[in-house]
Design a protein around this motif. Structure first.
Motif, PDB file in Angstrom:
ATOM      1  N   ARG A 295       0.149  -1.388 -10.595  1.00 41.98           N
ATOM      2  CA  ARG A 295       0.343  -0.233  -9.700  1.00 41.98           C
ATOM      3  C   ARG A 295       1.729   0.275 -10.065  1.00 41.98           C
ATOM      4  N   TRP A 296       2.687  -0.522 -10.114  1.00 45.72           N
ATOM      5  CA  TRP A 296       4.289   0.047 -10.405  1.00 45.72           C
ATOM      6  C   TRP A 296       4.296   0.731 -11.775  1.00 45.72           C
TER       7      TRP A 296
ATOM      8  N   PRO B  54      -2.003  -6.926  -9.518  1.00 47.68           N
ATOM      9  CA  PRO B  54      -2.456  -5.523  -8.963  1.00 47.68           C
ATOM     10  C   PRO B  54      -1.069  -4.717  -8.582  1.00 47.68           C
ATOM     11  N   LEU B  55       0.147  -5.464  -8.274  1.00 47.01           N
ATOM     12  CA  LEU B  55       1.326  -4.769  -8.076  1.00 47.01           C
ATOM     13  C   LEU B  55       1.974  -4.242  -9.320  1.00 47.01           C
TER      14      LEU B  55
ATOM     15  N   LYS C 221       2.622   4.112 -11.536  1.00 45.02           N
ATOM     16  CA  LYS C 221       3.409   4.999 -11.000  1.00 45.02           C
ATOM     17  C   LYS C 221       4.764   5.601 -11.732  1.00 45.02           C
TER      18      LYS C 221
ATOM     19  N   ASP D  68       1.795 -14.283 -12.184  1.00 45.66           N
ATOM     20  CA  ASP D  68       0.972 -15.223 -11.550  1.00 45.66           C
ATOM     21  C   ASP D  68      -0.144 -14.058 -11.063  1.00 45.66           C
TER      22      ASP D  68
ATOM     23  N   GLY E 278       6.179 -15.157  -8.941  1.00 43.30           N
ATOM     24  CA  GLY E 278       5.721 -14.435  -7.885  1.00 43.30           C
ATOM     25  C   GLY E 278       5.972 -12.896  -7.859  1.00 43.30           C
ATOM     26  N   PRO E 279       5.729 -12.108  -7.055  1.00 43.19           N
ATOM     27  CA  PRO E 279       6.069 -10.535  -7.106  1.00 43.19           C
ATOM     28  C   PRO E 279       7.636 -10.385  -7.221  1.00 43.19           C
ATOM     29  N   PHE E 280       8.417 -11.242  -7.147  1.00 48.01           N
ATOM     30  CA  PHE E 280       9.904 -11.131  -7.334  1.00 48.01           C
ATOM     31  C   PHE E 280      10.547 -11.181  -9.196  1.00 48.01           C
ATOM     32  N   LEU E 281       9.843  -9.762  -9.446  1.00 50.80           N
ATOM     33  CA  LEU E 281      10.057  -9.800 -10.872  1.00 50.80           C
ATOM     34  C   LEU E 281      11.355  -9.011 -11.126  1.00 50.80           C
TER      35      LEU E 281
ATOM     36  N   ASP F 170      -1.730 -13.141  -8.430  1.00 60.28           N
ATOM     37  CA  ASP F 170      -1.450 -12.427  -7.122  1.00 60.28           C
ATOM     38  C   ASP F 170      -0.607 -11.284  -7.369  1.00 60.28           C
ATOM     39  N   THR F 171       0.102 -11.483  -8.532  1.00 55.95           N
ATOM     40  CA  THR F 171       0.876 -10.256  -8.810  1.00 55.95           C
ATOM     41  C   THR F 171       0.625  -9.250  -9.692  1.00 55.95           C
TER      42      THR F 171
ATOM     43  N   TYR G 113      12.120  -6.220 -12.381  1.00 62.67           N
ATOM     44  CA  TYR G 113      11.426  -4.829 -13.129  1.00 62.67           C
ATOM     45  C   TYR G 113      12.219  -4.095 -14.033  1.00 62.67           C
TER      46      TYR G 113
END
Lengths: 483, 209
Positions: free
Chosen positions: B45-46, B41-42, B49, B36, B13-16, B38-39, B18
């Motif tokens: 974006r990260w 775009p996040l 940035k 995944d 999920g988004p809990f990568l 759903d992750t 990083y």
């Protein structure tokens, strides 16, 4: 009587700046070698015929207000004590020592060396001033900030002598060397200073105090004098650091005698990106803490908001995972009159890890419950997240929904903010969080319930707060379509 | 042939992690991250940035790179090329005494100039000078400004490829001999270097001239 060193910093920052206490013995007369767990000293023989080496074990013990360096071998021992006491107007450090056997002759020399090394370490950490025009303009926000800029530090303190210097020292002690834009404001709106710190150099300054605006040296001179009370410090990493320490409460709602505060706590966002939020509701001199996350610093911050802990009526955990469990533990001894409230499942969980607190827990049923706080009736709405019963908290006086773990976002390093930047991006992130933490049936049931509430502020368990009825509605509508 | 770095974080999920993604990216220069859907775009974006280049490909793959990749179809091929182009092991920074520019050393010793330059110039790399990504960068023939943070002191060096043409400690220009000493420490110690793209700076024109 040893004289105290007075350092215009809090004790935590001082301890961080001092680092490894045993290394403070370096270069002491009579010390030949220092290892990880031993020290070799040279002492005169008993009758003055030459010298001999003595190898002593070396241990450091840290208590709340003292650091002890203990060196010993049989009956030979030296103990150096550093009392580090935060008086509220700077930290006082008193170095003293004692010993037994022949090595005790070295005590005075070691005490003096430690004292000198403490002074030089603090002095070396002071930011050097090396102002340049472009950073003076950056401090005045007349230059665009680099795209990686991210809020990493938010705290408050009572300055003693030199506001920018003390703020810079705290920042470097707690967050380490980086490039920062730092803003200092007071609570009366008359003092504003910003400075740029690159490494340990202060390279830009700007101040707006008492109607005067100044850049560079003039700004530093103007900003130096403490405004006479506590100041807030915010710092943005200009390079996108991944560690955040946000311990200054942000007032999200203030209406008559009702307030809602947010406290961000600390997180290392590179490991999964979860930044927990703590909320404090104050209504007519009664207070409730929702989801306290963190240890001693969180407690100090909460005390700054509530003042008199007698006013704390409830500590409510919407769930009690690792972050909140630590917070509950930290508050247990201070919140003696408060009820600890949580869903029954989490009460049962807590009983296996915190036997002292378990008897004080008031368990919440899996049905809607009202809790009276001051003159407001707080509604507790049951839900589920990660398959377990959790709660959300609706505060009618401020039309705020504190969602608990049902809702949140992951905020990777460099993307943290108190409030949302872009609603579309935020909605994407909320969907991703929910997909991996909830089941759609349970989530939909919760959504149906909360969409019937009048919500102006949506305060999630993780990540930024959403303000404005339209923003909240758009988010909830979008989630209803998705799940 | 070396393989492009590939991290499989499907099911996270988004809990990568990083930090790990960033370390691999800084070491390898380019990395494919499987996540995944759903992750996506996040993660993109990260990465953007943070100043990296990010491309979404093949449904659930995000290709991250320290340098812009060629604009051609097939990101995976581009990744392989980027890795193929990685510099050989023996590319190191060398002081070019024949082309040494004292005037430019004076210029980059000026704090005002450096801070203005650092604010404007995009970051190409931040990390260890021992990584393949760093060697890849210094093997490219382009002007770069390198910031070396050593013992709480910042040194700046102007490079063309792996040739050091000017250097300064903030406030004081360095001689070629002093620069060699700094480079020895860079090779020996665990230091952090930041590489800025100097192409848009005025000093770049003088280097090319």
């Amino acid at each position: 009587m040893p004289e105290a060193l007075i350092i215009p910093l809090d004790a935590e920052s001082v301890k961080k700046l001092l680092g490894n206490a045993a290394a403070l013995l370096k270069n002491a007369p009579g010390v030949e070698e220092i290892g990880d767990d031993y020290i070799v000293v040279v002492v005169p023989r008993l009758f003055g015929f030459g010298k001999r080496k003595v190898k002593l074990t070396l241990r450091t013990y840290e208590a709340q207000e003292a650091v002890l360096i203990v060196m010993r071998s049989g009956i030979e021992s030296i103990v150096i004590a550093m009392d580090i006491v935060d008086t509220g107007e700077g930290t006082h450090i008193v170095v003293s020592g004692g010993g037994s056997g022949n090595v005790a002759k070295l005590v005075d020399q070691l005490v003096n060396t430690v004292r000198k090394n403490v002074e030089s370490r603090i002095s070396a950490a002071h930011p050097r001033i090396d102002l340049v025009d472009s950073d003076n303009r950056l401090a005045a926000l007349e230059e665009p900030l680099p795209p990686r800029t991210t809020l990493v530090y938010f705290d408050s303190f009572t300055p003693v002598r030199d506001v920018p210097e003390e703020a810079g020292l705290r920042l470097l002690a707690i967050m380490g060397i980086d490039d920062y834009l730092t803003e200092i404001t007071d609570y009366r709106g008359v003092y504003l200073a910003r400075f740029v710190l690159r490494g340990n150099k202060l390279t830009g300054a700007y101040a707006e105090i008492g109607g005067r605006k100044a850049y560079g040296d003039e700004a530093l001179a103007l900003a130096k004098r403490p405004p006479g009370h506590r100041v807030k410090v915010k710092a943005w990493s200009l390079t996108g650091s991944s560690e955040i320490m946000l311990y200054e409460p942000e007032q999200i709602v203030s209406k008559d005698s009702h307030s809602l505060y947010w406290i961000g706590g600390s997180a290392k966002l590179e490991h999964g990106g979860l930044a927990p939020n703590t909320y404090v509701i104050v209504d007519n001199y009664e207070a409730m803490i929702v989801d306290p996350a963190g240890g001693e610093r969180m407690v100090n911050t909460v005390r700054g908001v509530i003042g008199d802990m007698e006013q704390l009526r409830y500590v409510l955990a919407t769930s009690a995972e690792a972050d909140v469990e630590e917070g509950l533990r930290s508050l247990a001894d201070l919140a003696l009159r408060a009820a600890f409230v949580m869903p029954s499942y989490w009460g049962a969980q807590l009983a296996s890890v915190n036997w002292d607190l378990a008897p004080r827990v008031q368990m919440l049923p899996e049905r809607e419950t009202k809790i009276k706080l001051g003159k407001t009736e707080i509604l507790v709405i049951p839900s589920r997240s990660r398959g377990a019963p959790v709660a959300s908290v609706y505060v009618p006086s401020s039309k705020t929904l504190i969602t608990g773990p049902v809702m949140g976002v992951v905020t990777p390093p460099g993307m943290w903010s108190v409030r949302i930047d872009n609603l579309d991006d935020y909605i994407d992130s909320v969907k991703s969080y929910i997909t991996h933490t909830n089941c759609s049936v349970e989530f939909h049931r919760w959504l149906d319930r909360v969409r019937r509430l009048d919500i102006e502020v949506l305060a999630p368990r993780y990540g930024p707060v959403i303000e404005g009825r339209d923003n909240v509605k758009r988010l909830l509508d979008s989630l209803a379509e998705e799940f | 042939m070396s393989q492009a770095s590939r991290l499989d974080y499907r099911g996270y999920g988004p809990f990568l992690p990083y930090g790990s993604v960033e370390r691999v990216l800084r070491d390898a220069g380019t990395v494919e991250v499987l996540v995944d859907n759903d992750t996506l775009p996040l993660l993109k974006r990260w990465a953007t940035k943070r100043g990296y280049y990010a491309y979404i490909e093949d449904g659930n793959v995000v290709v991250l790179s320290l340098i812009p990749l060629e604009k051609e179809p097939g990101t995976r091929r581009r990744v392989e090329r980027a890795v193929e182009k990685a510099a050989p092991e023996d590319v190191h920074l060398v002081v070019d005494e024949k082309a040494w520019r004292n005037d430019l050393s004076e210029k980059i010793a000026n704090v005002t100039y450096i801070i203005g330059a650092v604010l404007k110039a995009p970051i190409l790399y931040r990390g260890s000078p021992r990584s393949p990504a760093f060697r890849t960068l210094i093997a490219t023939k382009k002007p770069m400004l390198v910031r070396v943070s050593l013992n709480a002191t910042d040194y700046f060096m102007l490079l063309y490829g792996n040739h050091v043409l000017a250097a300064a400690q903030l406030g004081a220009p360095l001689t070629p001999e002093q620069t060699k000493t700094v480079l020895e420490q860079v090779e020996r110690e665990d230091v952090l270097v930041t590489v800025y793209d100097a192409s848009g700076l005025d000093i770049a024109k003088e280097v090319k001239a």
